[in-house]
Design an enzyme around this catalytic site. Structure first.
Site, PDB file in Angstrom:
ATOM      1  N   GLU A 179      28.209  64.277 -30.064  1.00 13.45           N
ATOM      2  CA  GLU A 179      27.079  63.870 -29.218  1.00 13.45           C
ATOM      3  C   GLU A 179      27.310  62.475 -28.634  1.00 13.45           C
ATOM      4  O   GLU A 179      26.509  61.561 -28.798  1.00 13.45           O
ATOM      5  CB  GLU A 179      25.770  63.945 -29.996  1.00 13.45           C
ATOM      6  CG  GLU A 179      25.321  65.359 -30.277  1.00 13.45           C
ATOM      7  CD  GLU A 179      25.204  66.229 -29.005  1.00 13.45           C
ATOM      8  OE1 GLU A 179      24.904  65.682 -27.935  1.00 13.45           O
ATOM      9  OE2 GLU A 179      25.441  67.441 -29.105  1.00 13.45           O
ATOM     10  N   SER A 493      27.867  67.449   3.129  1.00 17.90           N
ATOM     11  CA  SER A 493      26.609  66.991   2.549  1.00 17.90           C
ATOM     12  C   SER A 493      25.928  68.137   1.814  1.00 17.90           C
ATOM     13  O   SER A 493      24.917  68.676   2.249  1.00 17.90           O
ATOM     14  CB  SER A 493      25.701  66.441   3.658  1.00 17.90           C
ATOM     15  OG  SER A 493      24.509  65.931   3.113  1.00 17.90           O
ATOM     16  N   VAL A 494      26.533  68.511   0.694  1.00 16.49           N
ATOM     17  CA  VAL A 494      26.020  69.614  -0.123  1.00 16.49           C
ATOM     18  C   VAL A 494      26.011  69.165  -1.575  1.00 16.49           C
ATOM     19  O   VAL A 494      27.032  68.713  -2.096  1.00 16.49           O
ATOM     20  CB  VAL A 494      26.895  70.878   0.020  1.00 16.49           C
ATOM     21  CG1 VAL A 494      26.351  72.003  -0.851  1.00 16.49           C
ATOM     22  CG2 VAL A 494      26.965  71.313   1.478  1.00 16.49           C
ATOM     23  N   GLY A 496      26.355  69.034  -5.431  1.00 13.09           N
ATOM     24  CA  GLY A 496      27.229  69.730  -6.365  1.00 13.09           C
ATOM     25  C   GLY A 496      28.677  69.766  -5.946  1.00 13.09           C
ATOM     26  O   GLY A 496      29.537  70.131  -6.745  1.00 13.09           O
ATOM     27  N   LYS A 497      28.966  69.399  -4.693  1.00 12.23           N
ATOM     28  CA  LYS A 497      30.365  69.359  -4.256  1.00 12.23           C
ATOM     29  C   LYS A 497      31.093  68.245  -5.005  1.00 12.23           C
ATOM     30  O   LYS A 497      30.539  67.175  -5.231  1.00 12.23           O
ATOM     31  CB  LYS A 497      30.449  69.094  -2.749  1.00 12.23           C
ATOM     32  CG  LYS A 497      30.114  70.294  -1.878  1.00 12.23           C
ATOM     33  CD  LYS A 497      31.307  71.216  -1.746  1.00 12.23           C
ATOM     34  CE  LYS A 497      31.029  72.347  -0.763  1.00 12.23           C
ATOM     35  NZ  LYS A 497      32.174  73.270  -0.672  1.00 12.23           N
ATOM     36  N   PRO A 498      32.352  68.455  -5.378  1.00  8.11           N
ATOM     37  CA  PRO A 498      33.124  67.365  -5.984  1.00  8.11           C
ATOM     38  C   PRO A 498      33.224  66.185  -5.026  1.00  8.11           C
ATOM     39  O   PRO A 498      33.102  66.351  -3.807  1.00  8.11           O
ATOM     40  CB  PRO A 498      34.496  68.003  -6.223  1.00  8.11           C
ATOM     41  CG  PRO A 498      34.249  69.478  -6.247  1.00  8.11           C
ATOM     42  CD  PRO A 498      33.113  69.717  -5.311  1.00  8.11           C
TER      43      PRO A 498
END
Length: 642
Positions: A179, A493-494, A496-498
């Site tokens: 953790e 401009s999305v 979650g894109k790397p």
């Protein structure tokens, strides 16, 4: 009287007994050992008894036990068996490889609880471990709540990670962090937990650092930080039982043509929609036994954590560092129906939604809409540099923004921990299609900068935006300066894109046109810009610093860097989070995004390690010159002439 035959038999028996001590056990992989020797205790297991490694656990556990891999990170959700995997791997190191181990929990009390509720029952229920613990069940100096010393001489420590003293003195082969996201990022102002803990394995022949955690807040999460230091981010791809196409499981949303889907108000109707051909997959149909781990950055893949292959299928050496991501949808310990119920419950409370993202999806939580960042926050980060390139900087990147009447280039220096220093700002006025303008851009790309140690540095990598101009202009300059040094980029401009995706092959124009996940990069960079300033002489991971030079940085640049804000907008009937500049100038921000993308692709594609580079640079600068060596041989003051 003993017959000759009996004497011979006795002699043979004695010889066989004597040779037993010379027998070397057949080496086993981590998974082979666990499947043969490991048992789950009833106190902390839903299904106590003999361990059976799940398909997605095979690659993870074998990488944890692979001597050729130094660092393993696991970003995980709940209910994927991480704690049991970790205990099995630790038992493997202790019994099979005779390695000293140190396991950190976030606090001292958590460490004691872990030793009592997990470690001690495991020793009791695993015969191979109990055989090495003659002290089990009684008071003994080798049997404490912080140390278990086995009859083989191997030691296992379990300590809290909040006190700096716990990171001292121990010399081990394996260090684990359970953790990690719950650890303090700076342990009593002495450094990050992984930095301090990994010092304990530096003298080992086979050093191993294992970090695992459910993630927390994006941008400040310890396991996210650890994962970003690795070039390889692995996801578990499984074949669709209908079309055979591979994919890693995604939760999806209402707008996604893939992921978990169900009829309204009917969680029991849940199924998975294949992203390739829209096949309907029920949980009972999904066969994970043919799954494989694939790196989303490099295409590298493995099925078992022992043999690794390139995207083309060529066998390659195991990586030095690797990160895995796994979430609840793969787990046989829960159902997709329960995931839907958890999601519906989470929608009722923002805090519940955060918990769902962290503990079910195994993703960091992105703080939503906030107030626009005040540019004065950045002005407070202005510091005086002792040279054009400050002492801690070891790598230079640049971002170029293309406009119809000019090019703007910002040069950024990077230190270990991705500490960032703005080094230069260059504006080249002129038509972008004129050679005279481009020659001045060439000169800017090849400009040399004086480092604080007296050496000269050049820009190692450049990301050059093709938006707004003819892309061919940038393509030709990429080929002129080197297709790996100057990378043409376009923004995506999305969410979650790397941060950056580099293709494996050149395009038809002969260059590598990369895609930059601008929203992802801005999320990361805005979180860093918001952080409180720290003293310039204090190395701070992720800190962003600006020079006390109005020609390079002033209120104008500060305002451009904070020009955008995260806003909620309705698009196609759905609320979306978007970065909006409200028509304010933002060239400095765009250039920072591109310069950061240049850094990230250097890590992902070329295994750049800022810490290793800093150490190498330090050794280079402290190495005596021939003149100093000559003075030492002739008896100069302190070995050198002054």
């Amino acid at each position: 009287m003993i017959s000759d035959a009996q004497k011979a038999a006795n002699a043979a028996g004695a010889i066989a007994t004597g040779l037993l001590s010379l027998i070397i056990p057949v080496p086993l992989t981590t998974v082979q050992w666990a499947n043969k020797h490991y048992y789950l205790p009833k106190e902390s297991s839903y299904t106590p008894g003999r361990w059976e490694t799940l398909p997605f656990q095979v690659g993870i556990m074998n990488c944890m036990g692979n001597d050729l891999i130094r660092t393993v990170n696991l970003i995980k959700s709940a209910r994927v068996g991480y704690t049991k995997m970790l205990l099995g791997v630790e038992a493997y190191f202790i019994e099979h490889k005779s390695r000293n181990s140190l396991l950190f929990q976030p606090t001292d009390s958590a460490a004691e609880d872990f030793m009592k509720s997990h470690v001690e029952p495991t020793i009791r229920d695993v015969p191979a471990m109990l055989e090495l613990a003659p002290w089990f069940g009684r008071k003994h100096r080798d049997n404490t709540l912080t140390l278990k010393r086995f009859s083989s001489g191997v030691g296992f420590w379990c300590l809290g990670g909040a006190a700096a003293k716990n990171y001292r003195e121990k010399s081990v082969d394996v260090v684990c962090y359970d953790e990690l996201s719950s650890f303090e990022p700076d342990v009593e102002k002495e450094g990050s937990p992984t930095l301090l803990g990994d010092k304990r394995i530096e003298g080992s022949v086979w050093p191993k650092s294992i970090r695992g955690s459910t993630p927390k807040i994006k941008g400040s999460c310890q396991i996210e930080k650890a994962a970003n230091e690795s070039a390889h981010f692995m996801r578990f791809y499984v074949p669709c039982p209908h079309c055979g196409e591979e994919q890693y499981l995604k939760f999806g949303d209402d707008a996604s043509p893939f992921g978990l889907k169900w009829e309204k108000n009917k969680p029991e109707s849940v199924f998975y929609l294949c992203e390739h051909h829209g096949c309907v997959i029920h949980q009972s149909e999904l066969d994970q036994s043919n799954g494989r781990w694939i790196c989303e950055n490099t295409g590298m893949w493995t099925r078992d954590g022992l043999m690794f292959f390139s995207a083309r299928g060529d066998e390659i050496p195991p990586p030095r560092s690797i990160t895995f991501h796994i979430w609840t949808a793969y787990s046989p310990f829960t159902t997709w129906v329960q995931i839907v119920y958890d999601w519906l419950d989470a929608l009722k409370d923002p805090n519940g939604l955060k918990t769902f993202v962290n503990t079910t999806l195994g993703e960091t939580w992105e703080e939503a809409v906030g107030e626009k960042l005040d540019h004065q926050v950045l002005m407070d980060k202005v510091v005086r540099y002792t040279a054009a390139v400050p002492a801690r900087v070891v790598y230079l990147t640049a971002g170029i923004d293309s406009q119809r009447n000019r090019f703007e280039m910002y040069v950024w220096g990077w230190a270990p921990g991705e500490e960032a220093f703005l080094v230069d700002k260059i504006i080249i006025m002129g038509r972008p299609d004129e050679e005279e303008t481009l020659l001045r851009v060439d000169a800017a790309i090849n400009k040399k900068y004086r480092h604080a140690d007296g050496t000269e540095m050049t820009i190692s990598r450049v990301c050059w935006d093709i938006g707004g101009i003819d892309g061919e202009i940038v393509y030709q300059r990429s080929k002129k300066h080197g297709v790996f040094r100057v990378l043409p980029v376009k923004g995506a401009s999305v969410y979650g894109k790397p941060v950056i995706t580099m293709p494996k092959t050149r395009n038809q124009r002969g260059v590598y046109l990369c895609e930059v996940g601008t929203d992802t990069a801005k999320e990361i960079l805005y979180a860093r810009m918001k952080a409180d300033p720290t003293p310039v002489d204090e190395a701070t991971s992720y800190a962003i610093r600006f020079p006390d030079d109005p020609e390079i940085f002033s209120q104008t640049e500060a305002q451009q860097l904070v020009a955008e804000e995260l806003v909620e907008k309705w698009e196609k009937g759905k609320m979306r989070l978007l970065w909006d500049n409200k028509k304010r100038r933002n060239e400095a921000l765009d250039c920072l995004v591109y310069a950061y993308a240049a850094l990230r692709v250097s890590v992902q594609r070329w295994q750049l390690d800022l810490a290793v580079l800093a150490k190498s640079r330090e050794e280079e600068t402290t190495r005596p010159t021939l003149k100093e060596l000559a003075a030492k041989l002739s008896g100069g003051v302190n070995g050198y002439s002054r």
